[in-house]
Design a protein around this motif. Structure first.
Motif, PDB file in Angstrom:
ATOM      1  N   VAL A  11       0.825  -1.210   0.000  1.00 38.33           N
ATOM      2  CA  VAL A  11       0.000   0.000   0.000  1.00 38.33           C
ATOM      3  C   VAL A  11       0.858   1.259   0.000  1.00 38.33           C
ATOM      4  O   VAL A  11       0.524   2.254  -0.620  1.00 38.33           O
ATOM      5  N   ARG A  12       1.978   1.167   0.678  1.00 35.04           N
ATOM      6  CA  ARG A  12       2.862   2.330   0.757  1.00 35.04           C
ATOM      7  C   ARG A  12       3.410   2.709  -0.620  1.00 35.04           C
ATOM      8  O   ARG A  12       3.860   3.827  -0.840  1.00 35.04           O
ATOM      9  N   GLN A  13       3.343   1.778  -1.564  1.00 34.13           N
ATOM     10  CA  GLN A  13       3.844   2.055  -2.911  1.00 34.13           C
ATOM     11  C   GLN A  13       2.790   2.621  -3.832  1.00 34.13           C
ATOM     12  O   GLN A  13       3.061   2.970  -4.987  1.00 34.13           O
ATOM     13  N   CYS A  14       1.574   2.718  -3.348  1.00 29.13           N
ATOM     14  CA  CYS A  14       0.505   3.273  -4.188  1.00 29.13           C
ATOM     15  C   CYS A  14       0.738   4.773  -4.330  1.00 29.13           C
ATOM     16  O   CYS A  14       0.793   5.494  -3.337  1.00 29.13           O
ATOM     17  N   PRO A  15       0.923   5.257  -5.572  1.00 27.82           N
ATOM     18  CA  PRO A  15       1.202   6.676  -5.830  1.00 27.82           C
ATOM     19  C   PRO A  15       0.033   7.588  -5.477  1.00 27.82           C
ATOM     20  O   PRO A  15      -1.127   7.166  -5.456  1.00 27.82           O
ATOM     21  N   ARG A  16       0.358   8.831  -5.230  1.00 25.46           N
ATOM     22  CA  ARG A  16      -0.627   9.836  -4.848  1.00 25.46           C
ATOM     23  C   ARG A  16      -1.639  10.016  -5.982  1.00 25.46           C
ATOM     24  O   ARG A  16      -1.278   9.986  -7.154  1.00 25.46           O
ATOM     25  N   GLY A  17      -2.886  10.177  -5.621  1.00 22.10           N
ATOM     26  CA  GLY A  17      -3.909  10.380  -6.639  1.00 22.10           C
ATOM     27  C   GLY A  17      -4.399   9.092  -7.283  1.00 22.10           C
ATOM     28  O   GLY A  17      -5.178   9.120  -8.227  1.00 22.10           O
ATOM     29  N   LYS A  18      -3.928   7.963  -6.787  1.00 21.44           N
ATOM     30  CA  LYS A  18      -4.347   6.672  -7.336  1.00 21.44           C
ATOM     31  C   LYS A  18      -5.027   5.845  -6.248  1.00 21.44           C
ATOM     32  O   LYS A  18      -4.842   6.096  -5.059  1.00 21.44           O
ATOM     33  N   VAL A  19      -5.777   4.866  -6.677  1.00 18.13           N
ATOM     34  CA  VAL A  19      -6.449   4.003  -5.704  1.00 18.13           C
ATOM     35  C   VAL A  19      -6.305   2.533  -6.113  1.00 18.13           C
ATOM     36  O   VAL A  19      -6.075   2.224  -7.273  1.00 18.13           O
ATOM     37  N   VAL A  20      -6.443   1.651  -5.150  1.00 17.50           N
ATOM     38  CA  VAL A  20      -6.309   0.225  -5.404  1.00 17.50           C
ATOM     39  C   VAL A  20      -7.349  -0.512  -4.557  1.00 17.50           C
ATOM     40  O   VAL A  20      -7.749  -0.019  -3.503  1.00 17.50           O
ATOM     41  N   SER A  21      -7.788  -1.658  -5.034  1.00 14.49           N
ATOM     42  CA  SER A  21      -8.800  -2.398  -4.280  1.00 14.49           C
ATOM     43  C   SER A  21      -8.131  -3.376  -3.311  1.00 14.49           C
ATOM     44  O   SER A  21      -6.949  -3.696  -3.459  1.00 14.49           O
ATOM     45  N   TYR A  22      -8.888  -3.815  -2.326  1.00 14.10           N
ATOM     46  CA  TYR A  22      -8.362  -4.764  -1.343  1.00 14.10           C
ATOM     47  C   TYR A  22      -7.904  -6.015  -2.090  1.00 14.10           C
ATOM     48  O   TYR A  22      -6.837  -6.558  -1.823  1.00 14.10           O
ATOM     49  N   GLY A  23      -8.740  -6.444  -3.016  1.00 12.35           N
ATOM     50  CA  GLY A  23      -8.411  -7.634  -3.785  1.00 12.35           C
ATOM     51  C   GLY A  23      -7.153  -7.408  -4.607  1.00 12.35           C
ATOM     52  O   GLY A  23      -6.369  -8.327  -4.831  1.00 12.35           O
ATOM     53  N   GLY A  24      -6.975  -6.192  -5.070  1.00  9.86           N
ATOM     54  CA  GLY A  24      -5.805  -5.871  -5.878  1.00  9.86           C
ATOM     55  C   GLY A  24      -4.540  -6.018  -5.062  1.00  9.86           C
ATOM     56  O   GLY A  24      -3.556  -6.594  -5.525  1.00  9.86           O
ATOM     57  N   VAL A  25      -4.573  -5.505  -3.846  1.00  7.06           N
ATOM     58  CA  VAL A  25      -3.413  -5.618  -2.967  1.00  7.06           C
ATOM     59  C   VAL A  25      -3.149  -7.090  -2.687  1.00  7.06           C
ATOM     60  O   VAL A  25      -2.018  -7.551  -2.732  1.00  7.06           O
ATOM     61  N   ALA A  26      -4.217  -7.818  -2.437  1.00  5.21           N
ATOM     62  CA  ALA A  26      -4.081  -9.242  -2.146  1.00  5.21           C
ATOM     63  C   ALA A  26      -3.435  -9.955  -3.334  1.00  5.21           C
ATOM     64  O   ALA A  26      -2.578 -10.815  -3.155  1.00  5.21           O
ATOM     65  N   ASP A  48      -0.533   6.917  13.732  1.00  5.38           N
ATOM     66  CA  ASP A  48       0.486   7.829  13.202  1.00  5.38           C
ATOM     67  C   ASP A  48       1.213   7.241  12.000  1.00  5.38           C
ATOM     68  O   ASP A  48       2.348   7.598  11.716  1.00  5.38           O
ATOM     69  N   THR A  49       0.559   6.331  11.295  1.00  4.95           N
ATOM     70  CA  THR A  49       1.198   5.667  10.167  1.00  4.95           C
ATOM     71  C   THR A  49       1.397   6.584   8.961  1.00  4.95           C
ATOM     72  O   THR A  49       0.690   7.571   8.800  1.00  4.95           O
ATOM     73  N   LYS A  50       2.355   6.197   8.130  1.00  6.04           N
ATOM     74  CA  LYS A  50       2.627   6.964   6.917  1.00  6.04           C
ATOM     75  C   LYS A  50       2.094   6.201   5.723  1.00  6.04           C
ATOM     76  O   LYS A  50       2.231   6.616   4.593  1.00  6.04           O
ATOM     77  N   VAL A  51       1.501   5.056   6.002  1.00  7.40           N
ATOM     78  CA  VAL A  51       0.931   4.241   4.933  1.00  7.40           C
ATOM     79  C   VAL A  51      -0.372   4.870   4.421  1.00  7.40           C
ATOM     80  O   VAL A  51      -1.266   5.159   5.218  1.00  7.40           O
ATOM     81  N   PRO A  52      -0.451   5.105   3.107  1.00 11.16           N
ATOM     82  CA  PRO A  52      -1.652   5.708   2.495  1.00 11.16           C
ATOM     83  C   PRO A  52      -2.839   4.746   2.442  1.00 11.16           C
ATOM     84  O   PRO A  52      -3.301   4.389   1.362  1.00 11.16           O
ATOM     85  N   TRP A  53      -3.343   4.379   3.581  1.00  6.56           N
ATOM     86  CA  TRP A  53      -4.457   3.430   3.677  1.00  6.56           C
ATOM     87  C   TRP A  53      -5.710   3.931   2.953  1.00  6.56           C
ATOM     88  O   TRP A  53      -6.543   3.155   2.514  1.00  6.56           O
ATOM     89  N   TRP A  54      -5.870   5.264   2.842  1.00  4.69           N
ATOM     90  CA  TRP A  54      -7.077   5.831   2.223  1.00  4.69           C
ATOM     91  C   TRP A  54      -7.153   5.552   0.728  1.00  4.69           C
ATOM     92  O   TRP A  54      -8.163   5.784   0.101  1.00  4.69           O
ATOM     93  N   ARG A  55      -6.052   5.079   0.128  1.00 10.98           N
ATOM     94  CA  ARG A  55      -6.078   4.798  -1.303  1.00 10.98           C
ATOM     95  C   ARG A  55      -6.562   3.376  -1.572  1.00 10.98           C
ATOM     96  O   ARG A  55      -6.572   2.915  -2.700  1.00 10.98           O
ATOM     97  N   VAL A  56      -6.943   2.702  -0.527  1.00 11.01           N
ATOM     98  CA  VAL A  56      -7.449   1.339  -0.682  1.00 11.01           C
ATOM     99  C   VAL A  56      -8.968   1.333  -0.522  1.00 11.01           C
ATOM    100  O   VAL A  56      -9.482   1.710   0.527  1.00 11.01           O
ATOM    101  N   ILE A  57      -9.668   0.944  -1.586  1.00  8.29           N
ATOM    102  CA  ILE A  57     -11.129   0.915  -1.560  1.00  8.29           C
ATOM    103  C   ILE A  57     -11.624  -0.432  -2.077  1.00  8.29           C
ATOM    104  O   ILE A  57     -10.820  -1.264  -2.475  1.00  8.29           O
TER     105      ILE A  57
END
Length: 110
Positions: A11-26, A48-57
Motif C-alpha cells: 500500500v505504501r507504494q501506491c502513488p498519490r492520486g491513485k487508488v487500489v482495491s483490497y483484492g488488488g493488494v491481495a 500515526d502511520t505513513k501508509v496511504p491506507w485511504w487509497r485502498v477501496i
DNA sequence: ATAGTGACTGGAA
DNA sequence: CTTCCAGCCACTA
C-alpha cells in the motif's frame, strides 16, 4: 515478515492520486482471495502511520469503511489528491486505478 | 486446534 | 441496479 506488514509495504507504494482495491493488494501479494485479510491489516495500522491506507477501496470503487468519521476522512484525503466521486459515492478505476494493478476484464463499473 | 468476526469478492436471486 | 449468500484469508479469544 508477516502478512500484515507485507500489506503495508504494498500500500505504501501506491502513488498519490491513485487508488487500489483490497483484492488488488491481495493479488500483488500472491493471495488473490485474501482481500478480507488486507482489510484486517489496514485496520491494524497505527494512528500515526505513513501508509496511504485511504487509497485502498473496494471492488466497486467506493469507500468500504463504515461508521464513525472514517469514511468521511478517507473521502476527504482522496479528494485532496484529485480523486473525484460520483453521486453514488464511487470513483473511477479507469482514471484513478493504480497502474501496477490489474483486475478482471469487467471494469465496466463506473 | 475450533469458532467468531470483518476496511472483501463474485455470483446468484 | 440492488440485496443476499457462501467462500476466503488473517486475526483474536
Amino acid at each position: 515478515m508477516d502478512f500484515t506488514h507485507r500489506v503495508w509495504h504494498v500500500v505504501r507504494q501506491c502513488p498519490r492520486g491513485k487508488v487500489v482495491s483490497y483484492g488488488g493488494v491481495a493479488a500483488i501479494l500472491g493471495t488473490p482471495r485474501a482481500a478480507r485479510g488486507v482489510g484486517q491489516a489496514l485496520q491494524a495500522l497505527p494512528p500515526d502511520t505513513k501508509v496511504p491506507w485511504w487509497r485502498v477501496i473496494n471492488r466497486n470503487a467506493e469507500i468500504s469503511i463504515r461508521g464513525g468519521h472514517g469514511p468521511i476522512l478517507q473521502r476527504k484525503l482522496l479528494e485532496k489528491e484529485g480523486v473525484k466521486f460520483n453521486r453514488a459515492g464511487r470513483t473511477d478505476w479507469k482514471k484513478y486505478g493504480w497502474d501496477g494493478v490489474l483486475r478482471r476484464p469487467l471494469d465496466a463499473n463506473e
